[in-house]
Design a protein around this motif. Structure first.
Motif, PDB file in Angstrom:
ATOM      1  N   PHE A   1      13.982 -60.173   2.196  1.00  0.00           N
ATOM      2  CA  PHE A   1      15.426 -59.965   2.130  1.00  0.00           C
ATOM      3  C   PHE A   1      15.766 -58.485   2.273  1.00  0.00           C
ATOM      4  O   PHE A   1      16.709 -58.127   2.995  1.00  0.00           O
ATOM      5  N   GLU A   2      15.024 -57.641   1.609  1.00  0.00           N
ATOM      6  CA  GLU A   2      15.296 -56.204   1.707  1.00  0.00           C
ATOM      7  C   GLU A   2      15.000 -55.684   3.111  1.00  0.00           C
ATOM      8  O   GLU A   2      15.735 -54.845   3.647  1.00  0.00           O
ATOM      9  N   ARG A   3      13.949 -56.171   3.694  1.00  0.00           N
ATOM     10  CA  ARG A   3      13.592 -55.721   5.049  1.00  0.00           C
ATOM     11  C   ARG A   3      14.616 -56.179   6.071  1.00  0.00           C
ATOM     12  O   ARG A   3      14.794 -55.546   7.110  1.00  0.00           O
ATOM     13  N   ALA A   4      15.293 -57.281   5.776  1.00  0.00           N
ATOM     14  CA  ALA A   4      16.296 -57.803   6.707  1.00  0.00           C
ATOM     15  C   ALA A   4      17.694 -57.270   6.406  1.00  0.00           C
ATOM     16  O   ALA A   4      18.673 -57.714   7.024  1.00  0.00           O
TER      17      ALA A   4
ATOM     18  N   ARG B   1      25.156 -58.246  14.388  1.00  0.00           N
ATOM     19  CA  ARG B   1      23.999 -57.631  13.741  1.00  0.00           C
ATOM     20  C   ARG B   1      22.834 -57.401  14.707  1.00  0.00           C
ATOM     21  O   ARG B   1      21.715 -57.129  14.277  1.00  0.00           O
ATOM     22  N   HIS B   2      23.073 -57.527  16.001  1.00  0.00           N
ATOM     23  CA  HIS B   2      21.962 -57.511  16.966  1.00  0.00           C
ATOM     24  C   HIS B   2      21.192 -56.198  16.986  1.00  0.00           C
ATOM     25  O   HIS B   2      20.052 -56.156  17.450  1.00  0.00           O
ATOM     26  N   ASN B   3      21.800 -55.120  16.492  1.00  0.00           N
ATOM     27  CA  ASN B   3      21.086 -53.833  16.469  1.00  0.00           C
ATOM     28  C   ASN B   3      20.226 -53.663  15.224  1.00  0.00           C
ATOM     29  O   ASN B   3      19.517 -52.667  15.093  1.00  0.00           O
ATOM     30  N   GLU B   4      20.323 -54.619  14.290  1.00  0.00           N
ATOM     31  CA  GLU B   4      19.544 -54.554  13.059  1.00  0.00           C
ATOM     32  C   GLU B   4      18.347 -55.493  13.141  1.00  0.00           C
ATOM     33  O   GLU B   4      18.121 -56.162  14.147  1.00  0.00           O
ATOM     34  N   SER B   5      17.588 -55.584  12.054  1.00  0.00           N
ATOM     35  CA  SER B   5      16.325 -56.328  12.054  1.00  0.00           C
ATOM     36  C   SER B   5      16.540 -57.845  12.073  1.00  0.00           C
ATOM     37  O   SER B   5      17.500 -58.354  11.496  1.00  0.00           O
ATOM     38  N   PHE B   6      15.614 -58.517  12.759  1.00  0.00           N
ATOM     39  CA  PHE B   6      15.495 -59.976  12.672  1.00  0.00           C
ATOM     40  C   PHE B   6      14.145 -60.247  12.027  1.00  0.00           C
ATOM     41  O   PHE B   6      13.097 -59.945  12.594  1.00  0.00           O
ATOM     42  N   ILE B   7      14.163 -60.813  10.821  1.00  0.00           N
ATOM     43  CA  ILE B   7      12.938 -61.076  10.069  1.00  0.00           C
ATOM     44  C   ILE B   7      12.759 -62.587   9.949  1.00  0.00           C
ATOM     45  O   ILE B   7      13.679 -63.299   9.537  1.00  0.00           O
ATOM     46  N   ALA B   8      11.577 -63.076  10.322  1.00  0.00           N
ATOM     47  CA  ALA B   8      11.290 -64.511  10.268  1.00  0.00           C
ATOM     48  C   ALA B   8      10.147 -64.769   9.297  1.00  0.00           C
ATOM     49  O   ALA B   8       9.188 -63.986   9.214  1.00  0.00           O
ATOM     50  N   ILE B   9      10.242 -65.871   8.561  1.00  0.00           N
ATOM     51  CA  ILE B   9       9.182 -66.277   7.651  1.00  0.00           C
ATOM     52  C   ILE B   9       9.089 -67.792   7.658  1.00  0.00           C
ATOM     53  O   ILE B   9      10.115 -68.490   7.637  1.00  0.00           O
ATOM     54  N   ASN B  10       7.866 -68.317   7.713  1.00  0.00           N
ATOM     55  CA  ASN B  10       7.630 -69.755   7.659  1.00  0.00           C
ATOM     56  C   ASN B  10       7.268 -70.117   6.226  1.00  0.00           C
ATOM     57  O   ASN B  10       6.193 -69.770   5.739  1.00  0.00           O
ATOM     58  N   CYS B  11       8.175 -70.817   5.559  1.00  0.00           N
ATOM     59  CA  CYS B  11       7.973 -71.134   4.143  1.00  0.00           C
ATOM     60  C   CYS B  11       6.755 -72.023   3.922  1.00  0.00           C
ATOM     61  O   CYS B  11       6.139 -71.988   2.846  1.00  0.00           O
ATOM     62  N   ALA B  12       6.395 -72.836   4.929  1.00  0.00           N
ATOM     63  CA  ALA B  12       5.259 -73.741   4.776  1.00  0.00           C
ATOM     64  C   ALA B  12       3.934 -73.021   4.910  1.00  0.00           C
ATOM     65  O   ALA B  12       2.891 -73.568   4.528  1.00  0.00           O
ATOM     66  N   ALA B  13       3.947 -71.806   5.459  1.00  0.00           N
ATOM     67  CA  ALA B  13       2.694 -71.084   5.711  1.00  0.00           C
ATOM     68  C   ALA B  13       2.295 -70.168   4.565  1.00  0.00           C
ATOM     69  O   ALA B  13       1.253 -69.515   4.633  1.00  0.00           O
TER      70      ALA B  13
ATOM     71  N   THR C   1      19.297 -60.179  10.126  1.00  0.00           N
ATOM     72  CA  THR C   1      19.211 -61.640   9.983  1.00  0.00           C
ATOM     73  C   THR C   1      17.852 -62.015   9.414  1.00  0.00           C
ATOM     74  O   THR C   1      16.818 -61.480   9.828  1.00  0.00           O
ATOM     75  N   LEU C   2      17.861 -62.951   8.452  1.00  0.00           N
ATOM     76  CA  LEU C   2      16.624 -63.496   7.899  1.00  0.00           C
ATOM     77  C   LEU C   2      16.537 -64.965   8.305  1.00  0.00           C
ATOM     78  O   LEU C   2      17.446 -65.750   8.043  1.00  0.00           O
ATOM     79  N   PHE C   3      15.419 -65.332   8.933  1.00  0.00           N
ATOM     80  CA  PHE C   3      15.208 -66.705   9.389  1.00  0.00           C
ATOM     81  C   PHE C   3      14.153 -67.351   8.508  1.00  0.00           C
ATOM     82  O   PHE C   3      13.000 -66.910   8.461  1.00  0.00           O
ATOM     83  N   LEU C   4      14.550 -68.393   7.783  1.00  0.00           N
ATOM     84  CA  LEU C   4      13.631 -69.142   6.920  1.00  0.00           C
ATOM     85  C   LEU C   4      13.299 -70.458   7.601  1.00  0.00           C
ATOM     86  O   LEU C   4      14.096 -71.408   7.582  1.00  0.00           O
TER      87      LEU C   4
END
Length: 574
Positions: free
Chosen positions: A326-329, A285-297, A333-336
């Motif tokens: 989720f839709e943006r990723a 999936r390296h050519n697609e989006s990597f989206i990160a979100i910090n749940c504590a923030a 990959t979605l990183f929580l």
């Protein structure tokens, strides 16, 4: 002319005393320091034995070249010691420090016969007398009187020190040498292009000896071993070669080409997001989006809208429909991060996404399919949260399909020098600096420090050091660690007679005692410090301010206040 020589002698004596204060010994750690450079007290016979083995193994010419280069490196290091203290020093004083250091280190007694130095104009000529040269005496004792000068490492030292200060190649030659039967040694130094046979000496300084070739081969072997069974190099942001790191990175590689959910565990600052990004980059999936979100923030009442999206009018303030993470990723990959802080209501919906691959935006009943690789991370024990009812057990088991424990920095100390070099390279480029690494004492502290903040803390402290270190120098201990932040062993310095004395672990202790016992007031102490700094900087207020750790306006304000107080006191007395 006599007056000028007298002034210079006083300066040199003061410099010699100042240099002695840079030497200190630590009985607890068994280390000797010249400023922040680690030194060794070596038996001259042992040093001579190593010199003999080099000559017997490599031959006279190769050994000569190697020893000259070793001396050159030593001279460059000593020049760096002086450059950190070069506040308002004249050119004459700058070069005299080199002679004092050479004498202080027990190599040879140096007497200046002639010295003409102008660093700004690039002009230099120096002639020095060497007495009690250990190298010349030892060579004649071991091999008899030689046909040529033999103080090779000492010549290299003089070349290295002077070259560093002049900023251009300076070559010394030994005109007389005790090793070839002269009463003492005498050297002359000037810019290399002013010597007719300069090309021969350039060859000596640049040629690769057998020892250099062996070191290069050894380095290649290490590099080849580290590359065995690896199809690609480590990503730029991942650095390490320790066993603990290799285990974690090996698991990361195994998970990269699958779609399994990965749970990254580790303390704050170990680099969980860096691992997650690397997992994404290594996967399909390296050519697609990597989206990160910090749940504590994110506030708990906004987490669901951030993750799953929101429709217009779903709640007050929702003026427009917008997709969630989720839709943006989708497709990527979605990183929580800090998933342990996810509220229970969001945990239910997250479990459905993982099981069904479907989401519903807040305020909408339309089901949307999403194709996302999920990577979660936490620094807390999720099993304990499950026991406390703060985390759903079914979600925990779904997330824990493939667990990777990222070791803290204190468990991968072998990687610290690699990380240090990577960070100094990174931040030197960002801040436009060219630095030569870390001093020995700074590196010792880096290796000994427990790093509770792990790599994030390490990065921040290296960046601080890069910012504070002058261009062309090494990062020192105090530029990374705040005062008292590093617990060093008890150290002793040299007194004016060359003996071991003062406890250097508590600098300024005597001055504090004078203030506390009433022998000196706090204002008098401040005045003494300021006047001493201005005198040391020869009236240059900018240089004096740097010595005191102040800005020039701050120093000017204090000087003005001292002058006003002095005038008021004088008026009262009148």
């Amino acid at each position: 002319m006599t007056k000028s020589r007298g002034i210079r002698k006083i300066t040199c004596d003061a410099t010699n005393s100042d240099l002695r204060s840079l030497v200190h010994f630590c009985a607890e750690t068994g280390q000797i320091w010249l400023h922040e450079h680690r030194m060794l007290l070596v038996h001259a016979n042992a040093q001579g034995g190593m010199r003999k083995e080099l000559i017997d193994t490599l031959g006279m010419d190769r050994a000569r070249g190697l020893l000259i280069r070793l001396g050159f490196a030593s001279g460059m290091n000593d020049a760096e010691v002086f450059s950190r203290r070069d506040q308002g020093a004249t050119d004459y004083e700058a070069f005299m420090v080199g002679t004092q250091l050479h004498t202080l280190e027990g190599i040879v007694k140096v007497t200046t016969l002639k010295l003409e130095a102008d660093r700004a104009a690039g002009r230099y000529y120096g002639e020095f007398l060497w007495e009690n040269s250990w190298e010349g005496q030892w060579h004649r004792h071991q091999y008899g009187t030689h046909s040529e000068p033999v103080c090779w490492s000492q010549i290299g030292y003089a070349c290295g020190y002077t070259t560093a200060l002049m900023g251009r190649p300076i070559l010394y030659k030994e005109i007389e040498c005790i090793g070839k039967g002269d009463n003492n040694c005498r050297i002359i130094g000037k810019p290399i292009e002013e010597w007719e046979d300069a090309a021969d000496y350039i060859r000596i300084f640049n040629q690769e000896s057998i020892a250099d070739q062996l070191i290069d081969l050894q380095t290649q072997v290490v590099q080849l071993r580290s590359a065995i069974n690896e199809k690609e190099k480590l990503p730029a942001d991942i650095v390490g070669n320790s066993p603990a790191f290799r285990v974690a990175y090996g698991l990361l590689k195994q998970a990269a080409n699958s779609q399994i959910t990965v749970l990254l565990l580790g303390e704050t600052g170990v680099g969980k997001e860096v691992f997650a990004r690397s997992l994404h980059e290594m996967g399909v999936r390296h050519n697609e989006s990597f989206i990160a979100i910090n749940c504590a923030a994110i506030p708990h009442d906004l987490v669901e809208s951030e993750l799953f999206g929101v429709e217009k009018g779903a709640f007050t303030g929702a003026l427009n429909a917008r997709p969630g993470r989720f839709e943006r990723a989708h497709g990527g990959t979605l990183f929580l991060d800090e998933i342990g802080d996810l509220p229970l209501s969001a945990q239910v919906k997250l479990l459905r996404v993982l099981q069904e691959g479907e989401i519903e935006r807040l305020g909408d009943h339309k089901v949307r399919k999403v194709d996302v690789r999920l990577v979660a991370a936490t620094n807390v024990d999720l099993r304990q949260l499950v026991k406390e009812g703060k985390f759903r057990s079914d979600l925990y088991y779904r997330l824990n399909a493939f667990q990777i424990n990222i070791p803290p920095l204190r468990e991968r100390r072998e990687d610290i020098p690699l990380l240090a070099n990577r960070f100094i390279e990174k931040y030197s480029a960002i801040h436009g600096k060219k630095l030569n690494g870390f001093t020995d004492k700074a590196m010792r502290a880096i290796l000994a420090y427990p790093w509770p903040g792990n790599i994030r803390e390490f990065m921040n402290m290296v960046e601080r050091g890069v910012i504070l270190a002058p261009n062309g120098t090494r990062i020192e201990l105090e530029q990374m660690f705040s005062a008292g932040g590093n617990d060093a062993g008890l150290e002793f310095g040299l007194d004016s007679n060359g003996g071991l004395g003062i406890d250097r672990q508590e600098p300024g202790k005597d001055l504090c005692e004078e203030v506390l016992t009433g022998a000196m007031t706090l204002d008098q102490c401040e005045a003494l410090l300021i006047n001493t700094a201005v005198s040391k900087a020869q009236g240059n207020l900018s240089a004096a301010a740097r010595l005191l750790g102040l800005t020039r306006p701050q120093l000017a304000y204090r000087l003005k206040r001292l002058q006003e107080e002095g005038s008021a006191g004088k008026a009262d007395n009148d």
